[in-house]
Design an enzyme around this catalytic site. Structure first.
Site, PDB file in Angstrom:
ATOM      1  N   HIS A 201      38.896   0.088  34.163  1.00 13.13           N
ATOM      2  CA  HIS A 201      39.774   1.236  34.631  1.00 13.13           C
ATOM      3  C   HIS A 201      41.330   1.010  35.200  1.00 13.13           C
ATOM      4  CE1 HIS A 201      35.512   2.625  35.044  1.00 13.13           C
ATOM      5  NE2 HIS A 201      35.931   3.140  33.911  1.00 13.13           N
ATOM      6  N   CYS A 516      35.686   7.745  22.096  1.00 16.29           N
ATOM      7  CA  CYS A 516      36.298   8.306  23.132  1.00 16.29           C
ATOM      8  C   CYS A 516      36.489   6.806  24.091  1.00 16.29           C
ATOM      9  CB  CYS A 516      36.610   9.146  24.040  1.00 16.29           C
ATOM     10  SG  CYS A 516      35.020   8.709  25.189  1.00 16.29           S
TER      11      CYS A 516
END
Ligand code: PEP
Ligand code: MG
Length: 556
Positions: A201, A516
């Site tokens: 992330h 995505c």
């Protein structure tokens, strides 16, 4: 000259000075230079920290004075001896004065020196003392930070800002998501970090901020000097150190070419996203905050395919109230209207749990397999409803869809929908408005969901493949662990099988489907899925135009 390698995040090259950031004992140690006039006060700061720690030892000793804990008292005595040893104290003071650095850095440098000396002696006694010295230095670093909090809050690194026009490249062993913006505000333009992998992330955050970075950098310890000029090539994941003028000119030339290439890509902003044989594709954007939504519109996207709402919390390092969330969602939805905005409910947990949340939620020993995403939300329904209320209130300003992260079975979707419907009634009553039920979809990012997709389809309005997690869980590779990042393989037959299964099942059952995850950016991969009938992908803002160009060159 030499190079340090890692995984490049971005396409830009930057030339700037290295800002060395050190972590020790779980604390960030900001390298800081001091002025000659500050030597005395910095040494005094160190002495006060030593005194504080010594007093702690004294108090502990006193409280055990009359008990039969001779061994423990001996231990405390030996710790105090180390704490006051001239090899630690006097030598650290010398380092402060000679190198003009802050006490924390001087301590860590002196610790490195002591550890090196001890490791040359293969005597068990000295090996054990090494650990003692490390612990003492760790405690001293904590005392120094405590002193700063009690006394004047020093603005560490403030000398960074505005000192050099070209800014800095932060070179560090690690960095947490919520620290990134702090560094950027202080003049850092790029990051070279030892930890992390391309699908972590942290990588997502760098992409969203369009900050060039290298993750999983080779160990830089002592190889890069603070303040020395380095080149960060985020496309090839290389940090060049000790560059000469020849290399510098070459890279300056490459920077110019990069700017020209970006300029050329701008022509795609006004063009529809179509393949060479005129098949329309829906090119959506992944965003982390409202500012990115504006950029997305300027790039001519078909909508927002993934709004990672947890980053709003991570950026602020706190829980956001319903009103604060409402404002953020409204800004995005209004700006995009009438284009669709897929808002993903909070995917907190694992590597996305700010320190300030840890008291609220238990820390899992195996966080990627623990309370993350929809699990955390369903375990804390009041917390989940705050977000849902905010999304529903904002939904009247445009075209909103809600997406649930980390779904593994249909029961989770059913429970989440019940909570959403409850909120819908409450919000409509409270704000006297007639809200439409938004579409509710699921991220397909866990193998169980991808295999059993047919059992989920009747409960969802759309599906989106989260290939970052799907690859992590299918291939059993922690996406934050650089040591296994070379095993990340989107082409692995198991990954391909799962993606195909989801796309084909969704098309058969007429359930809209998109991708995505990072894999969506890879035209060699997505081409195969376009051939199967996939017509929608959602990519990071920085990849939108590249992707549009790539799609325009393929035929399906
Ligand atoms: C994914 O897992 O592929 C995804 C898009 O979600 P995130 O990267 O936020 O986990
Ligand atoms: Mg995911």
């Amino acid at each position: 000259m030499f190079t340090l390698m890692g995984h490049g995040i971005g396409t830009d090259i930057i030339i700037a000075k290295a800002w060395i950031n050190i972590y020790f004992s779980g604390l960030e140690i900001r390298y800081s230079e001091i002025l000659e006039s500050e030597i005395t006060s910095e040494i005094d700061r160190l002495r006060r920290a030593i005194k504080m720690l010594d007093k702690d030892f004294e108090d502990i000793s006193a409280s055990f004075k009359n008990s039969k804990t001779g061994d423990f008292n001996n231990l405390i005595d030996s710790q105090r001896l180390i704490l006051n040893d001239p090899l630690l104290v006097v030598e650290t003071e010398k380092r402060i004065a000679e190198s003009l650095i802050n006490a924390e850095c001087a301590l860590v440098r002196q610790l490195d020196f002591i550890v090196e000396q001890f490791s040359k002696i293969s005597n068990l006694y000295f090996q054990e003392r090494k650990v003692d010295v490390e612990q003492i230095v760790g405690q001293l670093v904590k005392k120094l930070s405590l002193l700063d909090q009690i006394e004047k809050p020093r603005k560490l690194g403030s000398e960074l800002a505005g000192k050099n026009e070209t800014g800095w490249i932060c070179v560090s062993d690690e960095i947490s998501i919520n620290e990134v913006s702090k560094f950027i505000q202080e003049g850092v333009r790029g990051f070279a970090i030892e930890s992390g992998s391309p699908t972590s992330h942290l990588a997502t955050l760098f992409k969203s901020l369009e900050i060039p970075a290298i993750l999983g950098l080779q160990e830089h310890n002592k190889l890069v000097e603070h303040g020395e000029r380095v080149i960060l090539d985020s496309e090839s994941g290389v940090l060049l150190v000790g560059v000469d003028s020849y290399i510098l000119t070459e890279y300056e030339e490459r920077i110019k070419k990069g700017v020209q290439k970006k300029q050329k890509l701008k022509v795609f902003v006004g063009l529809p996203c179509q393949t060479k044989n005129k098949v329309d594709m829906s090119l959506m954007a992944n965003i982390e905050n409202p500012a990115e939504a504006i950029k997305a519109i300027e790039l001519g996207v078909s909508g927002i395919g993934l709004f990672r709402t947890e980053f709003l919390f991570l950026e602020k390092n706190k829980m956001l109230s319903e009103d604060e969330q409402f404002e953020a969602y409204k800004r995005v939805i209004e700006a995009l209207n009438p284009l669709p905005v897929v808002i993903r409910t909070l995917d907190l947990g694992a590597d996305k749990l700010p320190a300030s949340f840890s008291s609220k939620f238990t820390k899992d020993s195996n966080p990627a397999l623990g309370q993350r995403g929809i699990r955390l939300s369903l375990e804390n329904p009041d917390f989940f409803k705050i977000q849902i209320n905010a999304i529903l209130r904002a939904s009247k300003f445009g075209n909103v869809k809600i997406m649930l992260p980390l779904i593994t079975e249909k029961e989770e979707i059913i429970k989440a929908k019940q909570l959403i419907y409850q909120s819908l009634g409450n919000v409509s009553d409270k704000f006297c408005c007639d809200l439409n039920t938004p579409s509710i979809g699921a991220m397909i990012e866990v193998p169980s969901a991808a295999i059993a997709i047919e059992s989920l389809i009747p409960h969802i309005d759309f599906a989106s493949l989260g290939t970052n997690d799907l690859i992590q869980y299918t291939l059993a590779i922690d996406r934050t662990n650089n040591k296994v990042s070379h095993l990340y393989n989107p082409g692995h037959p198991a990954v391909q099988f799962l993606i195909e299964n989801v796309i084909k099942s969704c098309i058969r059952e007429e359930c809209p489907v998109s991708i995505c995850g990072e894999l969506a950016n890879d035209i060699r991969q997505t081409r195969k899925f376009f051939m199967m009938g996939l017509r929608e992908v959602s990519v990071n803002i920085s990849d939108i135009l590249n992707m549009k160009e790539a799609i325009s060159k393929i035929e399906v």
